[in-house]
Write an enzyme that holds these catalytic residues in place. Structure first.
Site, PDB file in Angstrom:
ATOM      1  CG  HIS A  40      -2.114   0.818   1.113  1.00 21.76           C
ATOM      2  ND1 HIS A  40      -3.246   0.389   0.469  1.00 21.76           N
ATOM      3  CD2 HIS A  40      -2.385   2.074   1.547  1.00 21.76           C
ATOM      4  CE1 HIS A  40      -4.165   1.335   0.501  1.00 21.76           C
ATOM      5  NE2 HIS A  40      -3.668   2.374   1.154  1.00 21.76           N
ATOM      6  CE  LYS A 185      -8.122   7.995   0.342  1.00 22.75           C
ATOM      7  NZ  LYS A 185      -8.560   8.558   1.628  1.00 22.75           N
ATOM      8  CE  LYS A 187      -3.633   6.976   0.190  1.00 25.46           C
ATOM      9  NZ  LYS A 187      -4.413   7.864   1.093  1.00 25.46           N
ATOM     10  CG  ASP A 216      -5.544  10.949   0.001  1.00 25.59           C
ATOM     11  OD1 ASP A 216      -5.056  12.107   0.031  1.00 25.59           O
ATOM     12  OD2 ASP A 216      -5.720  10.255   1.032  1.00 25.59           O
ATOM     13  CD  GLU A 242      -8.458  11.971   1.351  1.00 31.81           C
ATOM     14  OE1 GLU A 242      -9.090  11.189   0.615  1.00 31.81           O
ATOM     15  OE2 GLU A 242      -8.055  11.650   2.483  1.00 31.81           O
ATOM     16  CG  ASP A 267      -7.157  13.257   5.405  1.00 36.02           C
ATOM     17  OD1 ASP A 267      -7.626  13.266   6.561  1.00 36.02           O
ATOM     18  OD2 ASP A 267      -6.589  12.236   4.936  1.00 36.02           O
ATOM     19  CE  LYS A 291      -8.117   9.555   7.397  1.00 34.65           C
ATOM     20  NZ  LYS A 291      -7.541  10.285   6.342  1.00 34.65           N
ATOM     21  CD  GLU A 345     -10.760   6.818   3.708  1.00 36.05           C
ATOM     22  OE1 GLU A 345     -10.611   7.127   2.513  1.00 36.05           O
ATOM     23  OE2 GLU A 345      -9.998   7.219   4.605  1.00 36.05           O
TER      24      GLU A 345
HETATM   25  C1  MUC Z   1      -5.432   9.003   4.136  1.00 38.66           C
HETATM   26  O1  MUC Z   1      -4.621   9.896   3.921  1.00 38.66           O
HETATM   27  O2  MUC Z   1      -6.585   9.207   3.790  1.00 38.66           O
HETATM   28  C2  MUC Z   1      -6.850   6.248   4.172  1.00 38.66           C
HETATM   29  C3  MUC Z   1      -7.023   5.406   3.124  1.00 38.66           C
HETATM   30  C4  MUC Z   1      -5.757   5.204   2.570  1.00 38.66           C
HETATM   31  O3  MUC Z   1      -5.485   4.516   1.585  1.00 38.66           O
HETATM   32  O4  MUC Z   1      -4.850   5.930   3.244  1.00 38.66           O
HETATM   33  C5  MUC Z   1      -5.447   6.462   4.393  1.00 38.66           C
HETATM   34  C6  MUC Z   1      -4.967   7.782   4.858  1.00 38.66           C
HETATM   35 MG    MG Z   2      -6.144  11.266   3.022  1.00 36.68          MG
END
Ligand code: MUC
Ligand code: MG
Length: 392
Positions: A40, A185, A187, A216, A242, A267, A291, A345
Site C-alpha cells: 500500500h 480512491k 492514491k 488522495d 483529497e 484531510d 478520522k 472508506e
Molecule cells: C489518508 O490519507 O486518507 C486512508 C485510506 C488510505 O489509503 O490511506 C489512508 C490515509
Molecule cells: Mg487522506
C-alpha cells in the site's frame, strides 16, 4: 409531576452502583502486526504489513473493552508510532485513568487531556476501549452513546494503492465483480503527476463501470502542480481531490479550491475543531474527512462532525486503514450522523490477510454493515491476537 422519593433514591443508587462497577482497573497496550494483501503506497510512506496497538481496558465488574490505535507505516502520516503509542498509554494515560468510572466519559476525556498533549491515536484507542467496556456493561451498542445508529450499513469505497497500473485494473475489476465496491480512491503522489495521470487514464479506460473516483494526493503537490494537472483530473471525471497541498497551507488550498470545479477534501490540514472551523471559513475545500486519529476520541469525532457541518463541509467517513476494531469504532459514530454525503472508506479489514476478531465486518452490495451487538459489536479471537503479537 415530581418522581417519588423512592424512585429518586433507586436512580441514585443505580448510578452509584454503575460508578463503582465501571471503575477502570487496568489498561494494557499490545503491539500487533498483520501482513497486508499487497503493498500500500502513499506519497510519503509504503508498507506491506500494518502495525497497530490493541488497547484493553478492564473494569471493576470484570468487563473488558477494546480499542485500536492506528498509524501508517511508522510515524509518517502523523507523528505517533506504535512504540510512542504504547508508551503514552502505559506510562501516562493509564495511570491517569485508574479508578475513573467508565460511566463518566467526559471525565475520562478530561483526565487524558491533562495527562498528555495531543497523542490522538493513543487517546482515541483508550477512549474506544473505555466506551466499549461501558456499553457492554449496559448491554447496548456503543452507537447508543451518540444517539443510536440511524442506518445499519454505509456505502464504502476501496483504495487502489499498489502503484502498479495493471494490478490496480485487476483489483478494481475484482471488487466490482464481487459487488463489494464500486467507488474507488486512488492514491497519488508517490510517482510524478504525469505517471499518476497515466495510471488514472488506464483505470478510466479499462474499468468504465467504476462509479465515484476520488484521488488522495497526501500533500504531495505544489500549487503550480495543481494549476497544471487539475484540468486533466477534471477531464478524467475525478469526483473529489483529497489534500493536494501540504496540511499547513490553508491559503493555497483556498486558492486551489477557487480555481477548480472539482470539490476538494480537507484531510491532514485539520485535526482540531479550530482547524476545521478555520479551513471552512477560508474555503479550503467543501468536504471534510472525519478520522478518529485526528479527533483523539469518539466523543470528539462525533463533535467534529457537527463542527465541520457548521463550517459548511459535507462529510466523508475517513480512516487510517484500521482493522475490524478501529473500523467498528468509526462506524458506531458514522452510523449516527444524519448526513454522510460521501460515504466511508472503512475497507481496512479487507486489506489484511487475516483477522483478530471472531466476527469480521460484513461487506456486501457496496456497503459495510454497522455491527449491531453490545459495545463495538466485535469480539477478539485470542488465538489470532497471539499470532499477531509483534515479537519484542
Ligand atoms: C489518508 O490519507 O486518507 C486512508 C485510506 C488510505 O489509503 O490511506 C489512508 C490515509
Ligand atoms: Mg487522506
Amino acid at each position: 409531576m415530581t418522581p417519588p422519593a423512592a424512585e429518586i433514591a433507586e436512580a441514585i443508587s443505580f448510578d452509584q452502583n454503575l460508578t463503582c462497577q465501571t471503575a477502570i482497573r487496568e489498561i494494557r497496550a499490545q503491539i500487533l502486526t498483520l501482513p497486508s494483501i499487497r503493498a500500500h503506497r502513499l506519497s510519503n510512506t509504503e508498507f506491506t504489513s500494518r502495525e497497530f496497538v490493541l488497547v484493553r481496558v478492564l473494569l471493576a465488574n470484570g468487563i473488558e473493552g477494546i480499542g485500536e490505535a492506528a498509524v501508517l507505516g511508522g510515524p509518517r502520516w502523523a507523528e505517533e508510532s506504535v512504540e510512542s503509542i504504547q508508551a503514552a498509554v502505559e506510562r501516562y494515560l493509564a495511570p491517569a485513568l485508574i479508578g475513573c468510572p467508565a460511566a463518566r466519559p467526559a471525565e475520562v476525556a478530561a483526565r487524558m487531556a491533562k495527562a498528555a498533549f495531543r497523542n490522538n491515536s493513543a487517546k482515541g484507542a483508550v477512549e474506544t476501549a473505555v466506551l466499549d467496556a461501558f456499553t457492554r456493561t449496559l448491554d447496548v451498542p456503543l452507537a447508543t452513546m451518540f444517539g443510536g445508529a440511524q442506518v445499519n450499513k454505509l456505502p464504502v469505497l476501496w483504495a487502489l494503492a499498489s502503484g502498479d497500473a495493471d494490478q490496480e485494473v485487476e483489483e478494481a475489476r475484482a471488487k466490482l465483480a464481487a459487488r463489494e465496491h464500486r467507488d474507488f480512491k486512488i492514491k497519488l503522489g508517490f510517482a510524478s503527476p504525469v505517471e499518476d495521470l497515466r495510471r488514472l487514464q488506464k483505470l478510466r479506460d479499462e474499468v468504465p463501470e467504476m462509479r465515484r473516483l476520488i484521488v488522495d494526493v497526501n500533500q504531495a503537490w505544489s500549487e503550480a502542480d495543481c494549476r497544471r494537472y487539475l484540468p486533466a483530473l477534471q477531464e478524467l471525471k475525478v469526483d473529489l481531490i483529497e489534500q493536494p497541498l501540504p496540511g499547513d497551507d490553508f491559503e493555497g488550498m483556498a486558492r486551489v479550491a477557487r480555481q477548480t470545479q472539482i470539490p476538494l477534501m480537507v484531510d491532514e490540514a485539520a485535526f482540531s475543531n479550530r482547524e476545521i472551523s478555520r479551513a471552512g471559513a477560508m474555503g479550503c475545500g467543501s468536504v471534510y474527512s472525519l478520522k478518529l486519529v485526528k479527533s483523539g476520541g469518539l466523543l470528539a469525532l462525533s463533535h467534529a462532525a457537527r463542527v465541520a457541518e457548521a463550517a459548511g463541509f459535507e462529510l466523508y467517513g475517513g480512516c487510517l486503514l484500521e482493522g475490524s476494531i478501529g473500523a467498528a469504532a468509526h462506524l458506531a459514530v458514522f452510523g449516527t450522523l444524519p448526513q454522510l454525503a460521501w460515504g466511508c472508506e472503512h475497507f481496512g479489514p479487507r486489506l489484511h490477510v487475516s483477522e483478530i476478531v471472531r466476527d469480521p465486518l460484513v461487506f456486501e452490495e457496496f456497503h459495510v454493515h454497522v455491527p449491531q451487538g453490545p459495545g463495538l459489536g466485535v469480539e477478539l479471537d485470542e488465538d489470532q491476537v497471539r499470532d499477531a503479537l509483534r515479537p519484542d
